[in-house]
Write a protein that holds these residues in place. Structure first.
Motif, PDB file in Angstrom:
ATOM      1  N   PRO A  44     -23.883  77.323 -17.500  1.00 43.52           N
ATOM      2  CA  PRO A  44     -24.540  78.416 -16.786  1.00 43.52           C
ATOM      3  C   PRO A  44     -25.727  77.868 -15.994  1.00 43.52           C
ATOM      4  CG  PRO A  44     -24.179  78.964 -19.098  1.00 43.52           C
ATOM      5  CD  PRO A  44     -23.885  77.511 -18.957  1.00 43.52           C
ATOM      6  N   GLN A  45     -26.071  78.524 -14.902  1.00 42.36           N
ATOM      7  CA  GLN A  45     -27.128  78.023 -14.029  1.00 42.36           C
ATOM      8  C   GLN A  45     -28.454  77.842 -14.773  1.00 42.36           C
ATOM      9  OE1 GLN A  45     -26.733  77.003 -10.861  1.00 42.36           O
ATOM     10  NE2 GLN A  45     -28.856  76.290 -10.955  1.00 42.36           N
ATOM     11  N   GLU A  46     -28.787  78.778 -15.663  1.00 47.81           N
ATOM     12  CA  GLU A  46     -30.044  78.681 -16.403  1.00 47.81           C
ATOM     13  C   GLU A  46     -30.085  77.432 -17.274  1.00 47.81           C
ATOM     14  OE1 GLU A  46     -32.698  81.267 -19.645  1.00 47.81           O
ATOM     15  OE2 GLU A  46     -30.791  82.047 -18.887  1.00 47.81           O
ATOM     16  N   GLN A  47     -28.964  77.151 -17.937  1.00 43.47           N
ATOM     17  CA  GLN A  47     -28.897  75.968 -18.799  1.00 43.47           C
ATOM     18  C   GLN A  47     -28.947  74.691 -17.968  1.00 43.47           C
ATOM     19  OE1 GLN A  47     -25.555  76.016 -21.460  1.00 43.47           O
ATOM     20  NE2 GLN A  47     -25.824  73.897 -22.084  1.00 43.47           N
ATOM     21  N   LEU A  48     -28.236  74.691 -16.824  1.00 46.01           N
ATOM     22  CA  LEU A  48     -28.242  73.517 -15.952  1.00 46.01           C
ATOM     23  C   LEU A  48     -29.643  73.246 -15.427  1.00 46.01           C
ATOM     24  CD1 LEU A  48     -26.579  71.333 -14.509  1.00 46.01           C
ATOM     25  CD2 LEU A  48     -26.185  72.971 -12.659  1.00 46.01           C
ATOM     26  N   THR A  49     -30.367  74.314 -15.090  1.00 45.22           N
ATOM     27  CA  THR A  49     -31.740  74.167 -14.606  1.00 45.22           C
ATOM     28  C   THR A  49     -32.628  73.537 -15.666  1.00 45.22           C
ATOM     29  OG1 THR A  49     -31.486  76.082 -13.152  1.00 45.22           O
ATOM     30  CG2 THR A  49     -33.741  75.390 -13.671  1.00 45.22           C
ATOM     31  N   LYS A  50     -32.483  73.976 -16.915  1.00 41.03           N
ATOM     32  CA  LYS A  50     -33.266  73.403 -18.014  1.00 41.03           C
ATOM     33  C   LYS A  50     -32.962  71.918 -18.178  1.00 41.03           C
ATOM     34  CE  LYS A  50     -33.847  77.511 -20.964  1.00 41.03           C
ATOM     35  NZ  LYS A  50     -33.529  78.097 -22.297  1.00 41.03           N
ATOM     36  N   ARG A  51     -31.689  71.593 -18.110  1.00 40.96           N
ATOM     37  CA  ARG A  51     -31.290  70.194 -18.256  1.00 40.96           C
ATOM     38  C   ARG A  51     -31.888  69.336 -17.150  1.00 40.96           C
ATOM     39  NH1 ARG A  51     -28.666  67.754 -22.692  1.00 40.96           N
ATOM     40  NH2 ARG A  51     -27.189  69.211 -23.603  1.00 40.96           N
ATOM     41  N   ALA A  52     -31.799  69.850 -15.921  1.00 38.16           N
ATOM     42  CA  ALA A  52     -32.291  69.082 -14.779  1.00 38.16           C
ATOM     43  C   ALA A  52     -33.800  68.883 -14.848  1.00 38.16           C
ATOM     44  CB  ALA A  52     -31.906  69.786 -13.479  1.00 38.16           C
ATOM     45  N   LEU A  53     -34.522  69.931 -15.243  1.00 39.65           N
ATOM     46  CA  LEU A  53     -35.981  69.853 -15.319  1.00 39.65           C
ATOM     47  C   LEU A  53     -36.449  68.934 -16.439  1.00 39.65           C
ATOM     48  CD1 LEU A  53     -36.968  73.585 -14.656  1.00 39.65           C
ATOM     49  CD2 LEU A  53     -37.255  71.628 -13.109  1.00 39.65           C
ATOM     50  N   SER A  54     -35.644  68.799 -17.488  1.00 39.96           N
ATOM     51  CA  SER A  54     -36.047  67.973 -18.630  1.00 39.96           C
ATOM     52  C   SER A  54     -35.468  66.560 -18.563  1.00 39.96           C
ATOM     53  CB  SER A  54     -35.603  68.634 -19.943  1.00 39.96           C
ATOM     54  OG  SER A  54     -34.184  68.709 -20.011  1.00 39.96           O
ATOM     55  N   ALA A  55     -34.804  66.219 -17.463  1.00 37.88           N
ATOM     56  CA  ALA A  55     -34.211  64.893 -17.324  1.00 37.88           C
ATOM     57  C   ALA A  55     -35.302  63.823 -17.275  1.00 37.88           C
ATOM     58  CB  ALA A  55     -33.360  64.824 -16.062  1.00 37.88           C
ATOM     59  N   PRO A  56     -35.041  62.631 -17.836  1.00 35.65           N
ATOM     60  CA  PRO A  56     -36.032  61.544 -17.785  1.00 35.65           C
ATOM     61  C   PRO A  56     -36.394  61.215 -16.340  1.00 35.65           C
ATOM     62  CG  PRO A  56     -34.257  61.013 -19.304  1.00 35.65           C
ATOM     63  CD  PRO A  56     -33.827  62.249 -18.570  1.00 35.65           C
ATOM     64  N   LYS A  57     -37.673  61.018 -16.082  1.00 34.26           N
ATOM     65  CA  LYS A  57     -38.127  60.731 -14.720  1.00 34.26           C
ATOM     66  C   LYS A  57     -37.786  59.311 -14.295  1.00 34.26           C
ATOM     67  CE  LYS A  57     -41.896  64.109 -14.663  1.00 34.26           C
ATOM     68  NZ  LYS A  57     -41.454  64.780 -15.906  1.00 34.26           N
ATOM     69  N   LYS A  58     -37.652  58.411 -15.253  1.00 35.57           N
ATOM     70  CA  LYS A  58     -37.311  57.027 -14.936  1.00 35.57           C
ATOM     71  C   LYS A  58     -35.829  56.795 -15.232  1.00 35.57           C
ATOM     72  CE  LYS A  58     -41.867  55.011 -15.822  1.00 35.57           C
ATOM     73  NZ  LYS A  58     -42.619  53.979 -16.585  1.00 35.57           N
ATOM     74  N   PRO A  59     -35.021  56.561 -14.204  1.00 37.34           N
ATOM     75  CA  PRO A  59     -33.589  56.354 -14.448  1.00 37.34           C
ATOM     76  C   PRO A  59     -33.329  55.020 -15.128  1.00 37.34           C
ATOM     77  CG  PRO A  59     -34.107  55.898 -12.164  1.00 37.34           C
ATOM     78  CD  PRO A  59     -35.370  56.443 -12.777  1.00 37.34           C
ATOM     79  N   GLY A  60     -32.267  54.983 -15.905  1.00 37.65           N
ATOM     80  CA  GLY A  60     -31.868  53.732 -16.525  1.00 37.65           C
ATOM     81  C   GLY A  60     -31.224  52.810 -15.504  1.00 37.65           C
ATOM     82  N   SER A  61     -31.168  51.532 -15.817  1.00 37.21           N
ATOM     83  CA  SER A  61     -30.527  50.564 -14.921  1.00 37.21           C
ATOM     84  C   SER A  61     -29.688  49.614 -15.753  1.00 37.21           C
ATOM     85  CB  SER A  61     -31.574  49.789 -14.109  1.00 37.21           C
ATOM     86  OG  SER A  61     -32.470  49.102 -14.969  1.00 37.21           O
ATOM     87  N   ARG A  62     -28.521  49.265 -15.233  1.00 41.40           N
ATOM     88  CA  ARG A  62     -27.600  48.393 -15.952  1.00 41.40           C
ATOM     89  C   ARG A  62     -26.949  47.417 -14.988  1.00 41.40           C
ATOM     90  NH1 ARG A  62     -25.916  50.365 -20.883  1.00 41.40           N
ATOM     91  NH2 ARG A  62     -25.140  48.271 -21.131  1.00 41.40           N
ATOM     92  N   THR A  63     -26.496  46.285 -15.517  1.00 43.46           N
ATOM     93  CA  THR A  63     -25.681  45.348 -14.764  1.00 43.46           C
ATOM     94  C   THR A  63     -24.245  45.547 -15.222  1.00 43.46           C
ATOM     95  OG1 THR A  63     -27.485  43.751 -14.625  1.00 43.46           O
ATOM     96  CG2 THR A  63     -25.262  42.931 -14.219  1.00 43.46           C
ATOM     97  N   VAL A  64     -23.352  45.836 -14.273  1.00 41.43           N
ATOM     98  CA  VAL A  64     -21.966  46.118 -14.628  1.00 41.43           C
ATOM     99  C   VAL A  64     -21.044  45.058 -14.041  1.00 41.43           C
ATOM    100  CG1 VAL A  64     -22.386  48.588 -14.764  1.00 41.43           C
ATOM    101  CG2 VAL A  64     -21.599  47.601 -12.612  1.00 41.43           C
ATOM    102  N   VAL A  65     -19.852  45.009 -14.599  1.00 41.41           N
ATOM    103  CA  VAL A  65     -18.838  44.082 -14.127  1.00 41.41           C
ATOM    104  C   VAL A  65     -17.785  44.866 -13.361  1.00 41.41           C
ATOM    105  CG1 VAL A  65     -17.111  42.377 -14.798  1.00 41.41           C
ATOM    106  CG2 VAL A  65     -19.212  42.605 -16.117  1.00 41.41           C
ATOM    107  N   THR A  66     -17.514  44.451 -12.157  1.00 39.25           N
ATOM    108  CA  THR A  66     -16.513  45.133 -11.360  1.00 39.25           C
ATOM    109  C   THR A  66     -15.508  44.122 -10.812  1.00 39.25           C
ATOM    110  OG1 THR A  66     -16.129  46.596  -9.470  1.00 39.25           O
ATOM    111  CG2 THR A  66     -17.900  44.989  -9.254  1.00 39.25           C
ATOM    112  N   LYS A  67     -14.305  44.569 -10.595  1.00 38.41           N
ATOM    113  CA  LYS A  67     -13.266  43.713 -10.046  1.00 38.41           C
ATOM    114  C   LYS A  67     -13.185  43.942  -8.550  1.00 38.41           C
ATOM    115  CE  LYS A  67      -8.366  42.521 -10.667  1.00 38.41           C
ATOM    116  NZ  LYS A  67      -7.142  42.839 -11.432  1.00 38.41           N
ATOM    117  N   THR A  68     -13.271  42.869  -7.773  1.00 42.75           N
ATOM    118  CA  THR A  68     -13.194  42.989  -6.325  1.00 42.75           C
ATOM    119  C   THR A  68     -11.931  42.302  -5.806  1.00 42.75           C
ATOM    120  OG1 THR A  68     -14.479  40.952  -5.993  1.00 42.75           O
ATOM    121  CG2 THR A  68     -15.701  43.026  -6.089  1.00 42.75           C
ATOM    122  N   TYR A  69     -11.508  42.712  -4.610  1.00 41.93           N
ATOM    123  CA  TYR A  69     -10.308  42.145  -3.998  1.00 41.93           C
ATOM    124  C   TYR A  69     -10.685  41.460  -2.691  1.00 41.93           C
ATOM    125  CZ  TYR A  69      -7.842  45.123  -7.320  1.00 41.93           C
ATOM    126  OH  TYR A  69      -7.399  45.719  -8.469  1.00 41.93           O
TER     127      TYR A  69
END
Length: 274
Positions: free
Chosen positions: A164-189
């Motif tokens: 529901p929009q109200e729940q989504l709004t709460k989730r968005a407002l409470s999201a961590p301000k600093k995003p996580g960062s990762r190194t991933v492995v991808t297959k390229t051609y």
């Protein structure tokens, strides 16, 4: 002396294998085993919209307790908080796809736990304890396939769409301000540049799906189009002029998002006329 588990960073276990290896419970995010004197921490990204995250080389892990304020003097939160001064060995797993537990290695508290506001199971704001954890092994040894992250995003996207929009709004407002960062492995051609340039020249500045002119020109004055393999290389498609077309960015995204049968058939007809 730490428990001899025989695992390497990036090894993947099922839940049953994890239980057998560490002699721990079958569920829960913090699993203590008296038999191996280990505390297994599991960060399951498939079960929550906003969750634990990496910031640099430190993993910020949310403690136990699903409803109401969490306590640092309770259960495994207390055990983890005291782990640097006891003989309990702490290990970390992450889950990106169901029943795929990725082993990261042994971890330790690298800073004092702190509190932050998060939503509980009843969608009410509460205080949780977050534990900053660092790996004892080299962080760069961990290789996470990019498809694991894509799987996690799809699961979380489905959950967000149903909210529901109200729940989504709460989730968005409470999201961590600093995003996580990762190194991933991808297959390229390795794509043949001559095939790509041929496809663009054949299109003559017009998208071969929507049949509209390229949306803009490059700094060199060339119409901007992107090459697309009708049958994706990741699914066994060939890097040939019969399987390559030139699309505007919008249509290119459309094909990778929907890949509608009628669009695929149209592009095959277009490529076959060359």
């Amino acid at each position: 002396m730490s428990f001899e588990h025989g695992l390497k960073p990036s090894d993947i276990l099922t839940n049953q294998q994890l239980m057998d290896k560490f002699k721990c419970a079958m569920s829960g995010g913090m699993r203590f085993s008296h038999r191996t004197n280990t505390l297994v921490l599991i960060s399951d990204h498939t079960k929550s919209l906003y969750d634990d995250r990496w910031i640099g080389d430190v993993f910020h892990y949310t403690g136990m307790g699903k409803v109401g304020d969490q306590s640092l003097d309770y259960g495994q939160n207390k055990r983890l908080n005291q782990s640097n001064h006891t003989d309990v060995t702490v290990y970390l797993f992450e889950v990106f796809k169901q029943n795929n537990y990725v082993f990261l290695g042994q971890v330790y508290l690298s800073n004092h736990p702190y509190t932050e506001e998060q939503l509980d199971d009843n969608q009410k704001l509460r205080l949780v304890w977050v534990f900053p954890l660092s790996l004892r092994n080299n962080h760069n040894e961990i290789l996470i396939p990019i498809e694991f992250f894509e799987s996690r995003e799809k699961i979380q996207e489905k959950e967000a769409i149903k909210m529901p929009q109200e729940q989504l709004t709460k989730r968005a407002l409470s999201a961590p301000k600093k995003p996580g960062s990762r190194t991933v492995v991808t297959k390229t051609y390795e794509r043949d540049i001559y095939v790509s340039e041929f496809a663009k020249a054949r299109a003559n500045g017009v998208c071969q799906l929507c049949e509209k002119p390229a949306p803009f020109h490059t700094k060199k004055g060339d119409p901007y189009l992107e090459t697309h393999h009708i049958e994706w290389l990741s699914k066994g498609g060939e890097d040939t002029i019969e399987n390559t077309v030139a699309l505007c960015p919008n249509c290119h995204r459309k094909m990778h998002s929907l890949n509608a049968k009628k669009d695929v058939e149209k592009l095959r007809r277009v490529a076959a006329r060359s």
